[in-house]
Design an enzyme around this catalytic site. Structure first.
Site, PDB file in Angstrom:
ATOM      1  N   SER B 159       0.834  -1.192   0.000  1.00  0.00           N
ATOM      2  CA  SER B 159       0.000   0.000   0.000  1.00  0.00           C
ATOM      3  C   SER B 159       0.882   1.261   0.000  1.00  0.00           C
ATOM      4  O   SER B 159       1.744   1.395  -0.868  1.00  0.00           O
ATOM      5  CB  SER B 159      -0.917  -0.048   1.224  1.00  0.00           C
ATOM      6  OG  SER B 159      -1.991   0.820   1.066  1.00  0.00           O
ATOM      7  N   ARG B 229     -11.800   6.107   9.738  1.00  0.00           N
ATOM      8  CA  ARG B 229     -11.255   4.753   9.765  1.00  0.00           C
ATOM      9  C   ARG B 229     -12.281   3.746   9.240  1.00  0.00           C
ATOM     10  O   ARG B 229     -11.948   2.832   8.499  1.00  0.00           O
ATOM     11  CB  ARG B 229     -10.840   4.389  11.185  1.00  0.00           C
ATOM     12  CG  ARG B 229     -10.384   2.964  11.373  1.00  0.00           C
ATOM     13  CD  ARG B 229      -9.185   2.649  10.519  1.00  0.00           C
ATOM     14  NE  ARG B 229      -8.569   1.384  10.897  1.00  0.00           N
ATOM     15  CZ  ARG B 229      -7.510   0.874  10.315  1.00  0.00           C
ATOM     16  NH1 ARG B 229      -6.935   1.516   9.312  1.00  0.00           N
ATOM     17  NH2 ARG B 229      -7.000  -0.261  10.710  1.00  0.00           N
ATOM     18  N   ASP B 325      -8.415  -6.996  -4.593  1.00  0.00           N
ATOM     19  CA  ASP B 325      -8.044  -5.661  -4.117  1.00  0.00           C
ATOM     20  C   ASP B 325      -8.610  -4.614  -5.073  1.00  0.00           C
ATOM     21  O   ASP B 325      -8.104  -4.437  -6.175  1.00  0.00           O
ATOM     22  CB  ASP B 325      -6.509  -5.572  -4.038  1.00  0.00           C
ATOM     23  CG  ASP B 325      -6.021  -4.256  -3.442  1.00  0.00           C
ATOM     24  OD1 ASP B 325      -6.839  -3.324  -3.279  1.00  0.00           O
ATOM     25  OD2 ASP B 325      -4.822  -4.168  -3.138  1.00  0.00           O
ATOM     26  N   HIS B 358      -7.724  -5.575  -0.260  1.00  0.00           N
ATOM     27  CA  HIS B 358      -6.431  -4.916  -0.095  1.00  0.00           C
ATOM     28  C   HIS B 358      -5.685  -5.444   1.127  1.00  0.00           C
ATOM     29  O   HIS B 358      -4.461  -5.580   1.114  1.00  0.00           O
ATOM     30  CB  HIS B 358      -6.676  -3.404   0.026  1.00  0.00           C
ATOM     31  CG  HIS B 358      -5.440  -2.582   0.122  1.00  0.00           C
ATOM     32  ND1 HIS B 358      -4.438  -2.652  -0.825  1.00  0.00           N
ATOM     33  CD2 HIS B 358      -5.022  -1.672   1.045  1.00  0.00           C
ATOM     34  CE1 HIS B 358      -3.468  -1.807  -0.479  1.00  0.00           C
ATOM     35  NE2 HIS B 358      -3.798  -1.209   0.645  1.00  0.00           N
ATOM     36  N   ASP B 359      -6.420  -5.744   2.178  1.00  0.00           N
ATOM     37  CA  ASP B 359      -5.816  -6.224   3.427  1.00  0.00           C
ATOM     38  C   ASP B 359      -5.067  -7.545   3.279  1.00  0.00           C
ATOM     39  O   ASP B 359      -4.337  -7.933   4.189  1.00  0.00           O
ATOM     40  CB  ASP B 359      -6.896  -6.397   4.506  1.00  0.00           C
ATOM     41  CG  ASP B 359      -6.923  -5.216   5.469  1.00  0.00           C
ATOM     42  OD1 ASP B 359      -6.080  -4.319   5.305  1.00  0.00           O
ATOM     43  OD2 ASP B 359      -7.786  -5.200   6.361  1.00  0.00           O
TER      44      ASP B 359
END
Lengths: 207, 387
Positions: B159, B229, B325, B358-359
């Site tokens: 990232s 967040r 992602d 993405h994680d």
């Protein structure tokens, strides 16, 4: 976390290709599969080798064995490489699976000072006999897919390929046909018999 | 959701290293401001070898910090990449010397908007200069100079960490032997800028933000930061992962309550994510770091030719992306790979199949780890590092 490299004998057509490549050269293997040729060339000819492979499994196998391989497609990704970036660009048993074989071939001789292309010969006597006798799309041990689900969408014969190269102004430096039992046969000077008896062919080309 | 009204964490005495840089030669930021005498907090693992050839720089992402491979001193959770960094692991700290600095603009001990501005004796707040990814990398290069390390064996990050890796190769190609930009992009997309803007607006809309001077007033914009967040967290996951983990399941109840309580498990999960986050992160840092990511456009810096960013680099690249992602989709990685191919760079690229979004780069993904390990081992052999 060490991935031990498997080092075993490579396929006979790959061996012919490897024999055409000088040590310490820069090589791009397009459609490199699990990296058998690149691995051989890296360790026995000290080449600076790179690969392109379509299948995720192939790419992951290559990279996890320390080979520099990208997930990509011969039809779309070759365009991004600069002229003369490699001493050799190899396309083994992949030409017949590309969407635009002519464009791919053009890119091979552009990117590489030399290109090495191998492909199955659709004019092999056994395939001719199969079509003649059965009246169906030929299948063999090496070409085992049904016509409707084969990745091989652009079959050609040795003669077709020679004609195409001539039309594109590509010089054939070396050409070898391989019989079913692995016997090597020169194509130059014996095109008719090579086209009939060769199960596959390996060409060394340059622009 | 528990919202601490004040942040009393002292980040000047965490269990990590601190160094003061820029005393003689100040840091010149992209915005034109110069910073002298600033602190960088960093963590290290393993030993630097005699040749100083085994250093691995791990670059953290937006909300990460220097605690990559050991228990976080504030959250008490495992390090953010502890699955990968540690003795005998893929980034083997018995073999490599791992350095992970907190980025400039961060809030875990390195200079950032919550630290004291020497000119005023008050927290910087919005007086802190706007920083860029290139500034983060300049600071890291100064840190390496301080540590006496000329060349890194590897720079690795996912990232925003991947952006720093790309910046490293563009700015200091001779100092990076192997570069691993993971789940990243060479420029921040309009969609990603959009999500960041939502986050920043949420923070700035919180009455406790006080135009960035919340510390002077003894408050914190916890609600705004938590919402930022929560919104961002959704972009790090995927629909498939959310469906698999939560679906439409209800939270500790048999039926919906016809109210705005967290009826659904996924709501409860997001609220918890927001609540935990505000305990360790600074709202102004969130503004500054998201801005740095938004400004990142390596391609524009090279007049629209990304390949020129990598021309002449002898670095070995390993570019990795994940199928699900959508924050940094594979196409972004492919752009990087094409640019690298255009200069005939040594590059490996694999798209890893995962439904974790993405994680995925932070999670225990066996295929990802197998490829990563293979690439690093191969590169270490070329570097001549003993096994």
């Amino acid at each position: 976390m060490t991935n031990k490299l498997r080092r075993k004998a490579i396929r006979v057509d790959l061996q012919i290709i490897a024999d055409m490549i000088d040590s310490d050269s820069r090589v791009l293997d397009v459609g490199c599969g699990d990296g058998a040729l690149l691995d051989y060339l890296t360790h026995f000819k000290q080449v600076d080798g790179r690969g392109i492979e379509l299948s995720t499994e192939g790419v992951n196998a290559c990279v996890s064995h320390g080979l520099s391989v990208i997930q990509g497609d011969a039809d779309t990704d070759l365009a991004y490489y600069p002229n003369g970036a490699f001493d050799y660009v190899v396309l083994s048993q992949t030409l017949q699976a590309t969407s635009n074989p002519k464009d791919v071939l053009e890119n091979l001789v552009r990117i590489g000072k030399r290109a090495i292309v191998s492909f199955p010969n659709f004019a092999h006597w056994w395939l001719r006999g199969y079509l003649l006798a059965q009246g169906r799309m030929p299948k063999s041990k090496t070409l085992s897919d049904e016509w409707y689900d084969t990745p091989n969408i652009h079959f050609c014969t040795i003669k077709d390929f020679v004609v195409l190269c001539r039309g594109m102004g590509i010089t054939v430096e070396k050409s070898i046909a391989l019989d079913k039992d692995g016997t090597r046969r020169r194509i130059q000077g014996g095109l008719f018999s090579a086209n009939l008896l060769g199960q596959q062919a390996v060409f060394l080309l340059r622009r | 959701m528990t919202v601490p009204e004040t942040l009393s964490i002292d980040t000047s005495a965490l269990p990590c290293h601190y160094v003061t840089l820029g005393a003689e030669d100040p840091l010149r930021l992209d915005c034109g401001t110069e910073l002298g005498d600033f602190t960088v907090a960093y963590q290290t693992y393993g030993e630097l070898n005699d040749e100083k050839s085994n250093a691995v720089l791990v670059c953290h992402a937006l909300t990460g910090d220097q605690f990559v491979g050991d228990t976080h001193p504030i959250t008490k959770k495992p390090g953010w990449w502890e699955v990968i960094v540690g003795p005998g692991k893929i980034i083997d700290t018995d073999r490599y010397y791992v350095i992970c600095p907190n980025v400039i603009g961060g809030c875990m001990g390195t200079i950032g908007p919550k630290e004291i501005n020497p000119a005023t004796g008050q927290p910087w707040g919005l007086d802190f200069p706007v920083i860029t990814i290139a500034d983060m990398v300049r600071v890291q290069a100064m840190l390496l100079d301080h540590l006496g390390i000329d060349s890194l064996f590897a720079a690795i990050g996912g990232s925003m960490g991947g952006m720093q890796v790309l910046e490293w190769v563009a700015s200091y190609p001779e100092r990076v032997f192997a570069a691993l930009p993971i789940a990243t992009a060479a420029r921040h997309s309009a969609q990603n800028i959009s999500f960041h803007e939502v986050g920043r607006q949420a923070i700035m809309a919180d009455p406790d933000w006080r135009n960035g001077d919340y510390r002077l007033h003894g408050v914190r914009p916890c609600r705004g930061l938590a919402v930022a967040r929560m919104a961002a967290h959704i972009t790090y996951l995927s629909e498939a992962a959310l469906t698999r983990k939560f679906g439409r399941r209800l939270q500790d109840r048999e039926a919906v309550t016809f109210g705005f309580d967290a009826d659904f498990q996924v709501e409860s999960y997001l609220r918890r994510q927001g609540g935990v986050f505000v305990e360790r992160f600074d709202a102004n840092s969130y503004l500054y770091i998201t801005r740095a990511m938004d400004y990142f456009d390596l391609e524009a810096r090279y007049d629209g030719v990304l390949a020129d960013a990598f021309r002449g680099a002898r670095t070995r690249f390993c570019v990795l992306s994940f199928t699900s992602d959508w924050c940094y989709p594979t196409e972004e990685s492919r752009r990087i790979v094409r640019a690298l191919n255009a200069v005939a760079a040594n590059v490996s690229f694999a798209e890893i199949v995962s439904d974790c979004g993405h994680d995925a780069f932070l999670l225990d993904e066996p295929e990802f780890h197998r490829v990563l390990a293979g690439f690093l081992d191969g590169a270490a052999d070329h570097r001549g590092l003993p096994r």
